[in-house]
Design a protein around this motif. Structure first.
Motif, PDB file in Angstrom:
ATOM      1  N   ALA A   1       0.836  -1.252  -0.090  1.00 42.54           N
ATOM      2  CA  ALA A   1       0.077   0.133  -0.121  1.00 42.54           C
ATOM      3  C   ALA A   1       0.904   1.235   0.059  1.00 42.54           C
ATOM      4  N   ALA A   2       1.956   1.165   0.800  1.00 41.99           N
ATOM      5  CA  ALA A   2       2.686   2.269   0.813  1.00 41.99           C
ATOM      6  C   ALA A   2       4.251   2.031   1.246  1.00 41.99           C
ATOM      7  N   LEU A   3       4.691   1.036   0.325  1.00 44.31           N
ATOM      8  CA  LEU A   3       5.650   0.506   0.962  1.00 44.31           C
ATOM      9  C   LEU A   3       6.565   0.067  -0.487  1.00 44.31           C
ATOM     10  N   ILE A   4       7.753   0.613  -0.321  1.00 39.28           N
ATOM     11  CA  ILE A   4       8.670   0.185  -1.382  1.00 39.28           C
ATOM     12  C   ILE A   4       9.985   0.182  -0.976  1.00 39.28           C
ATOM     13  N   THR A   5      10.838  -1.192  -0.881  1.00 34.92           N
ATOM     14  CA  THR A   5      12.108  -1.288  -0.389  1.00 34.92           C
ATOM     15  C   THR A   5      12.911  -1.627  -1.380  1.00 34.92           C
TER      16      THR A   5
ATOM     17  N   VAL B   1      18.821   4.318  11.717  1.00 34.15           N
ATOM     18  CA  VAL B   1      17.364   4.396  11.968  1.00 34.15           C
ATOM     19  C   VAL B   1      16.752   2.991  11.405  1.00 34.15           C
ATOM     20  N   ALA B   2      16.284   2.478  12.393  1.00 37.73           N
ATOM     21  CA  ALA B   2      15.358   1.183  11.999  1.00 37.73           C
ATOM     22  C   ALA B   2      13.901   1.745  11.560  1.00 37.73           C
ATOM     23  N   ASP B   3      13.867   1.883  10.328  1.00 40.10           N
ATOM     24  CA  ASP B   3      12.865   2.130   9.589  1.00 40.10           C
ATOM     25  C   ASP B   3      11.730   0.881   9.668  1.00 40.10           C
ATOM     26  N   THR B   4      10.787   0.832  10.587  1.00 40.40           N
ATOM     27  CA  THR B   4      10.247  -0.427  11.099  1.00 40.40           C
ATOM     28  C   THR B   4       9.588  -1.002   9.952  1.00 40.40           C
ATOM     29  N   SER B   5       8.376  -0.369   9.518  1.00 43.43           N
ATOM     30  CA  SER B   5       7.341  -0.762   8.652  1.00 43.43           C
ATOM     31  C   SER B   5       7.735  -0.843   7.306  1.00 43.43           C
ATOM     32  N   ASN B   6       8.897  -0.102   6.948  1.00 44.84           N
ATOM     33  CA  ASN B   6       9.497  -0.239   5.751  1.00 44.84           C
ATOM     34  C   ASN B   6      10.596  -1.308   5.688  1.00 44.84           C
ATOM     35  N   HIS B   7      10.795  -2.051   6.753  1.00 43.01           N
ATOM     36  CA  HIS B   7      11.586  -3.322   6.753  1.00 43.01           C
ATOM     37  C   HIS B   7      12.943  -2.999   6.304  1.00 43.01           C
ATOM     38  N   ARG B   8      13.606  -1.852   6.734  1.00 48.39           N
ATOM     39  CA  ARG B   8      15.032  -1.511   6.231  1.00 48.39           C
ATOM     40  C   ARG B   8      15.519  -0.712   7.320  1.00 48.39           C
TER      41      ARG B   8
ATOM     42  N   THR C   1      12.560 -13.062   5.112  1.00 49.93           N
ATOM     43  CA  THR C   1      13.257 -13.969   6.188  1.00 49.93           C
ATOM     44  C   THR C   1      14.556 -14.447   5.756  1.00 49.93           C
ATOM     45  N   GLY C   2      14.896 -14.036   4.685  1.00 52.44           N
ATOM     46  CA  GLY C   2      16.300 -14.637   4.287  1.00 52.44           C
ATOM     47  C   GLY C   2      17.516 -13.610   5.065  1.00 52.44           C
ATOM     48  N   GLU C   3      18.675 -14.088   4.953  1.00 55.31           N
ATOM     49  CA  GLU C   3      19.746 -13.407   5.403  1.00 55.31           C
ATOM     50  C   GLU C   3      19.714 -12.038   4.766  1.00 55.31           C
ATOM     51  N   GLY C   4      19.939 -11.117   5.710  1.00 54.16           N
ATOM     52  CA  GLY C   4      19.827  -9.618   5.245  1.00 54.16           C
ATOM     53  C   GLY C   4      18.601  -8.971   4.919  1.00 54.16           C
ATOM     54  N   ASP C   5      17.394 -10.030   4.693  1.00 53.76           N
ATOM     55  CA  ASP C   5      16.010  -9.391   4.716  1.00 53.76           C
ATOM     56  C   ASP C   5      15.831  -9.156   6.266  1.00 53.76           C
ATOM     57  N   MET C   6      14.545  -8.308   6.382  1.00 54.94           N
ATOM     58  CA  MET C   6      14.171  -7.750   7.373  1.00 54.94           C
ATOM     59  C   MET C   6      12.378  -7.837   7.526  1.00 54.94           C
ATOM     60  N   TYR C   7      12.044  -8.325   8.783  1.00 56.15           N
ATOM     61  CA  TYR C   7      10.699  -8.184   9.093  1.00 56.15           C
ATOM     62  C   TYR C   7      10.332  -7.138  10.177  1.00 56.15           C
ATOM     63  N   SER C   8      10.214  -6.075  10.223  1.00 50.25           N
ATOM     64  CA  SER C   8      10.046  -5.022  11.212  1.00 50.25           C
ATOM     65  C   SER C   8      11.249  -4.842  12.104  1.00 50.25           C
ATOM     66  N   PRO C   9      12.191  -4.317  11.884  1.00 45.92           N
ATOM     67  CA  PRO C   9      13.418  -4.057  12.517  1.00 45.92           C
ATOM     68  C   PRO C   9      13.068  -3.201  13.627  1.00 45.92           C
ATOM     69  N   THR C  10      13.183  -3.320  14.959  1.00 49.74           N
ATOM     70  CA  THR C  10      13.046  -2.595  15.750  1.00 49.74           C
ATOM     71  C   THR C  10      14.270  -2.038  16.844  1.00 49.74           C
ATOM     72  N   GLY C  11      14.707  -2.847  17.554  1.00 53.10           N
ATOM     73  CA  GLY C  11      15.807  -2.286  18.262  1.00 53.10           C
ATOM     74  C   GLY C  11      17.157  -2.350  17.276  1.00 53.10           C
ATOM     75  N   ILE C  12      18.179  -1.386  17.523  1.00 57.71           N
ATOM     76  CA  ILE C  12      19.180  -0.950  16.901  1.00 57.71           C
ATOM     77  C   ILE C  12      20.449  -0.758  17.847  1.00 57.71           C
ATOM     78  N   HIS C  13      21.508  -1.021  17.552  1.00 56.73           N
ATOM     79  CA  HIS C  13      22.785  -0.624  18.423  1.00 56.73           C
ATOM     80  C   HIS C  13      24.057  -0.611  17.479  1.00 56.73           C
ATOM     81  N   VAL C  14      24.951   0.321  17.450  1.00 54.64           N
ATOM     82  CA  VAL C  14      26.008   0.409  16.621  1.00 54.64           C
ATOM     83  C   VAL C  14      27.338   0.278  17.637  1.00 54.64           C
ATOM     84  N   ASP C  15      27.873  -0.472  17.573  1.00 52.31           N
ATOM     85  CA  ASP C  15      29.153  -0.994  18.401  1.00 52.31           C
ATOM     86  C   ASP C  15      30.430  -0.144  17.931  1.00 52.31           C
TER      87      ASP C  15
END
Length: 639
Positions: free
Chosen positions: A39-43, A285-292, A311-325
């Motif tokens: 509906a409003a999603l292009i990744t 930024v975890a752009d959650t509903s854009n899955h990126r 669901t593959g490696e590098g794919d995302m489904y609602s990334p939420t928490g984020i940390h940069v070490d």
């Protein structure tokens, strides 16, 4: 939308996204992209085990570096993981929203321990979310829901309960769904107080310091913020989730700037739920509903985007928490995939140091092959080389794009065109700078001359007083090229075993000896290639006697040159004119002359039928008597 929520009015349901894939060749950036539409999603991302879009304006690239976890309640399993942080030793802490617990892992995600369960007692949680670690190695966890929770709990790194503060409410120091947490260098705690649409700043024991934000969309407003980070020169960055933006404040809450709007373009967001700041002062930024994920500088200028729904490696489904070490590796939790993923910054390969095109000359019936080498990759990634051919039809002034291939087929080329190729290294994500080959003209394939039909040595019975002359004739050239002959004398002492001697047409008497055998090999040359060899008959050098024939000659230049010959006896006389390189430019017809002085004339026309240019030439006059006596002299001629 934030995971586990369907909107501000109803935060109990879950959003389900469906998508369809469209494969797109991203030729300008030498990659392949997936575009997913809803509906409003292009990744977009690269269709490999790596992720990232090699865009012309992106400055960095990230690729998959690890994935851990699966759906479940056991050790190292997750049920909607949300918050994530690392301590000073690199240990990883993950908060689980629906398992109501915190799990602790070593630096390579080996399971160590966990604590927590559903409840409101000390060390229990009700839908925990955010987590942060202090400089004194204390863990702070946002315990978000329930009238007896809505608090911050403090633990030792091993999970032992230390203290708690907060409680449900809207007064200072109280919370309504405290989500993300961040700490500054003084161990002040910043809380994204989501249900109150505000930020609260507290000291490390929960003492109130400041608060800012009310529900709305203005510069001083927030709307259900779910993410918060501190860094980049002492600024606070808030993921203003339902306003689809990032807001930047001073540490005391003064508004600085904001960026983002609802959408799927670069710099746009769909319910961003996480934000982090790296030691590079970049904002992730975890752009959650854009899955990126998206990356920006500290002023909000877009730098990079990577990730896609899946669901593959590098794919995302609602990334939420984020940390940069500390190594600028990006850690994320995926609420929808029940896992943790890590990405690291990819370094761009160096440019190739060498680029060749073979074979040369480039004929229109031969394929051309480009070969690049010398590129290096600091990450140790396997490199491949990519090629792009360019064609010019106007002599090299302008070029148009040709095939993108290592081999340029001869069916693509035409005589008269000029081609060049560019090459670059590619590590699976990023390409190096390009280098160009030299320009390559396309020419007709050259046909070699044929073998001379004869090679004759004169005189046939030479003495050690005679100069030997080789004359080749009869070679032809199918291309119509002008031919010259190349000569190679060979000497033998037994008439069987031969060694090379001088490479010239005339062999002076001073270079021969009585008893030696000589022969001459000749081949035609068309300016590009030499033809097959023809070998003369062999001759043997005999002992000579003083010739009864005396010969002198002088030459005078002019439009018609004069060669004055003095003979002691009647003889047949031939005159050959050569340039200083020994190449014959003209031959005068043989004439029988009486004893005495005679004059031979030359009109300056060469063997080609055209006048020879002015310069210095050599006239060789050869005289032979009827009894076999022969001699020759050389005279210079200036024209």
């Amino acid at each position: 939308m934030p995971l586990g929520e369907s909107g501000p009015a109803d935060r109990s349901g879950a959003s389900v996204w469906t998508a369809r894939s469209v494969l797109v060749a991203d030729l300008s950036n030498v990659g392949v992209s997936i575009m997913r539409t809803s509906a409003a999603l292009i990744t977009r991302c690269f269709v490999l085990v790596v992720v990232g879009v090699v865009a012309a304006h992106a400055v960095e690239y990230y690729k998959f570096d690890g994935c851990w976890g699966s759906y479940g309640t056991g050790a190292a399993q997750f049920y909607h993981p949300v918050g994530i942080c690392l301590d000073a030793d690199g240990k990883v802490y993950v908060v689980e929203y629906y398992n109501h617990r915190v799990q602790r892992f070593d630096a390579v995600m080996g399971y160590l321990s966990h604590w927590g369960s559903l409840g409101s007692s000390d060390g229990q949680f009700s839908y925990p979310w955010g987590i942060a670690v202090s400089s004194e190695s204390m863990l702070y966890v946002g315990d978000t829901l329930g009238s007896a929770n809505n608090r911050i709990q403090v633990f030792q790194l091993t999970g032992s309960f230390v203290s708690k503060f907060g409680g449900y409410g809207s007064a200072t120091g109280k919370f309504d769904t405290p989500r993300a947490l961040a700490m500054d260098e003084s161990d002040n705690l910043y809380v994204a107080d989501s249900g109150n649409s505000r930020v609260q700043k507290l000291d490390h024991v929960g003492g109130f310091i400041a608060t800012w934000g009310t529900q709305g969309s203005g510069d001083t407003n927030l709307y259900y913020p779910n993410g918060i980070a501190y860094g980049a020169g002492g600024f606070v960055f808030v993921a203003d989730t339902y306003n689809h933006r990032i807001v930047k404040y001073t540490s005391s809450g003064t508004f600085v700037t904001k960026w983002g709007s609802y959408g799927a373009g670069d710099g746009q967001f769909s319910y961003p739920a996480g934000v982090a700041v790296g030691k590079d002062n970049a904002v992730y930024v975890a752009d959650t509903s854009n899955h990126r994920l998206q990356k920006f500088d500290a002023d909000g200028n877009w730098k990079d985007t990577w990730g896609q729904y899946g669901t593959g490696e590098g794919d995302m489904y609602s990334p939420t928490g984020i940390h940069v070490d500390a190594n600028l590796r990006v850690w994320i939790t995926e609420h929808g995939n029940h896992r943790v993923q890590r990405f690291h910054r990819n370094k761009v390969p160096t440019a190739p140091t060498k680029l060749t095109v073979k074979p040369l000359p480039a004929y229109d019936d031969t394929d051309l092959t480009a070969n690049a080498s010398g590129a290096t990759d600091a990450d140790g990634d396997a490199l491949s080389y990519r090629y792009q051919w360019w064609k010019s039809e106007d002599g090299g002034t302008t070029f148009s794009k040709g095939p993108a291939a290592k081999v340029l087929k001869n069916s693509e080329t035409i005589v008269g065109e000029i081609w060049k190729v560019q090459a670059w290294a590619y590590d699976g994500i990023a390409r190096s700078l390009r280098i160009y080959s030299a320009e390559v003209p396309i020419v007709h394939p050259n046909t070699k001359p044929t073998t001379p039909t004869s090679v004759v040595i004169t005189p046939k019975n030479p003495t050690d007083d005679d100069e030997l002359k080789a004359t080749a004739t009869g070679a032809t050239d199918a291309d119509g090229d002008t031919l010259v002959y190349r000569y190679q004398w060979q000497k033998s002492n037994d008439g069987t075993t031969w060694t090379n001697g001088p490479a010239k047409r005339f062999l002076p008497a001073s270079e021969t000896s009585v008893g030696e055998w000589w022969r001459c090999q000749a081949r035609a040359y068309d300016g590009t290639a030499v033809g097959p060899i023809k070998t003369s008959a062999k001759v043997q050098i005999r002992t000579g006697s003083a010739s009864a024939l005396a010969l002198t000659a002088t030459a005078q230049g002019g439009d018609v040159s004069q060669v004055v010959v003095s003979l002691s006896a009647a003889a047949n006389v031939r005159a050959t004119i050569t340039n200083l390189a020994g190449i014959v430019v003209a031959e005068l017809p043989a004439r029988d002359l009486a004893a005495g002085i005679s004059t031979l004339s030359w009109n300056g026309v060469g063997t080609s039928g055209s006048k020879v240019p002015g310069g210095v030439y050599l006239v060789r006059v050869t005289a032979a008597t009827a009894d076999g006596s022969q001699t020759s002299v050389l005279a210079p001629l200036w024209r």
